[in-house]
Design an enzyme around this catalytic site. Structure first.
Site, PDB file in Angstrom:
ATOM      1  N   HIS A  17    -104.983  -5.373 -11.964  1.00 32.92           N
ATOM      2  CA  HIS A  17    -104.985  -6.104 -13.318  1.00 32.92           C
ATOM      3  C   HIS A  17    -106.320  -6.736 -13.541  1.00 32.92           C
ATOM      4  O   HIS A  17    -106.893  -6.634 -14.502  1.00 32.92           O
ATOM      5  CB  HIS A  17    -103.689  -6.931 -13.459  1.00 32.92           C
ATOM      6  CG  HIS A  17    -102.463  -6.205 -13.451  1.00 32.92           C
ATOM      7  ND1 HIS A  17    -101.445  -6.791 -12.766  1.00 32.92           N
ATOM      8  CD2 HIS A  17    -102.002  -5.258 -14.543  1.00 32.92           C
ATOM      9  CE1 HIS A  17    -100.273  -5.862 -13.217  1.00 32.92           C
ATOM     10  NE2 HIS A  17    -100.530  -4.901 -14.095  1.00 32.92           N
ATOM     11  N   LYS A  41     -86.317  -5.034 -18.211  1.00 32.78           N
ATOM     12  CA  LYS A  41     -87.022  -4.676 -16.946  1.00 32.78           C
ATOM     13  C   LYS A  41     -86.366  -5.533 -15.689  1.00 32.78           C
ATOM     14  O   LYS A  41     -86.513  -5.048 -14.601  1.00 32.78           O
ATOM     15  CB  LYS A  41     -88.392  -4.622 -16.947  1.00 32.78           C
ATOM     16  CG  LYS A  41     -89.329  -3.609 -17.828  1.00 32.78           C
ATOM     17  CD  LYS A  41     -90.766  -3.784 -17.509  1.00 32.78           C
ATOM     18  CE  LYS A  41     -91.628  -2.416 -18.101  1.00 32.78           C
ATOM     19  NZ  LYS A  41     -92.862  -2.546 -17.742  1.00 32.78           N
ATOM     20  N   ARG A  90    -104.136   4.471 -14.511  1.00 30.47           N
ATOM     21  CA  ARG A  90    -104.429   4.401 -12.966  1.00 30.47           C
ATOM     22  C   ARG A  90    -104.519   5.924 -12.516  1.00 30.47           C
ATOM     23  O   ARG A  90    -105.497   6.446 -11.832  1.00 30.47           O
ATOM     24  CB  ARG A  90    -103.105   3.905 -12.101  1.00 30.47           C
ATOM     25  CG  ARG A  90    -103.301   2.428 -12.010  1.00 30.47           C
ATOM     26  CD  ARG A  90    -102.203   1.946 -11.193  1.00 30.47           C
ATOM     27  NE  ARG A  90    -100.879   2.604 -11.664  1.00 30.47           N
ATOM     28  CZ  ARG A  90     -99.876   2.051 -12.142  1.00 30.47           C
ATOM     29  NH1 ARG A  90     -99.930   0.859 -12.081  1.00 30.47           N
ATOM     30  NH2 ARG A  90     -98.739   2.438 -12.480  1.00 30.47           N
ATOM     31  N   SER A 128     -97.675  -3.091  -9.781  1.00 34.17           N
ATOM     32  CA  SER A 128     -96.921  -4.355  -9.350  1.00 34.17           C
ATOM     33  C   SER A 128     -95.709  -3.884  -8.680  1.00 34.17           C
ATOM     34  O   SER A 128     -95.124  -4.477  -7.695  1.00 34.17           O
ATOM     35  CB  SER A 128     -96.444  -4.837 -10.713  1.00 34.17           C
ATOM     36  OG  SER A 128     -97.598  -5.386 -11.483  1.00 34.17           O
TER      37      SER A 128
END
Length: 161
Positions: A17, A41, A90, A128
């Site tokens: 990030h 989430k 990514r 993460s």
């Protein structure tokens, strides 16, 4: 002034990030790191902790602001007077979802432009989710996150030696 918004849950903020934020700070006049409440989430870290950690991580970047938000991204963009939405890619597997999201956002806010950045190779595998899992199991995440984030995860998961 060109304002870019980089949204996410940042649970936790990683070196990947930061890589994107730092490069975006060179491209845009202002970067708003928008940390979503994301109750659906079920984030491991509370919003206040995620905000504080992100502010620590980006402290050296003068044109970066960290704020929390909930609700529609396009409404948040309008509140921030921003037209650029920053997203990270990514891997190719990220692209299909991100393209769908970009098109939906543009349908709601035609003047919005989504800009995709890819992380440096050494950060391309960091997520993460993986960082949380390693930390939860007592592993060392110090290569993937800022030292304050590593400490916060150790404390959260009670894995400090």
């Amino acid at each position: 002034m060109t304002i870019a918004v980089y949204p996410g849950t940042f649970d936790p903020i990683t070196n990947g990030h930061y890589d994107l934020i730092e490069r975006a700070a060179r491209l845009f006049d202002k970067v708003v790191v928008a940390i979503a409440t994301s109750p659906g989430k079920g984030p491991a870290l509370a919003l206040d902790a995620r905000l504080a950690l992100a502010r620590t991580v980006v402290a050296g970047l003068d044109n970066v602001e960290v704020v929390g938000f909930s609700g529609l991204m396009t409404e948040f963009m309008k509140q921030q007077q921003a037209r650029v939405l920053l997203r990270g890619l990514r891997a190719v597997s990220d692209f299909e979802y991100e393209l769908q999201l970009a098109n939906m956002n543009r349908a709601q806010m035609p003047e919005l432009e989504t800009v995709f950045l890819t992380p440096e190779v050494e950060n391309s595998y960091i997520s993460s989710t993986l960082v949380r899992e390693i930390a939860r199991l007592g592993g060392d995440v110090s290569k993937h996150v800022h030292p304050e984030v590593a400490r916060a995860l150790e404390n959260h998961y009670n894995t400090r030696p």
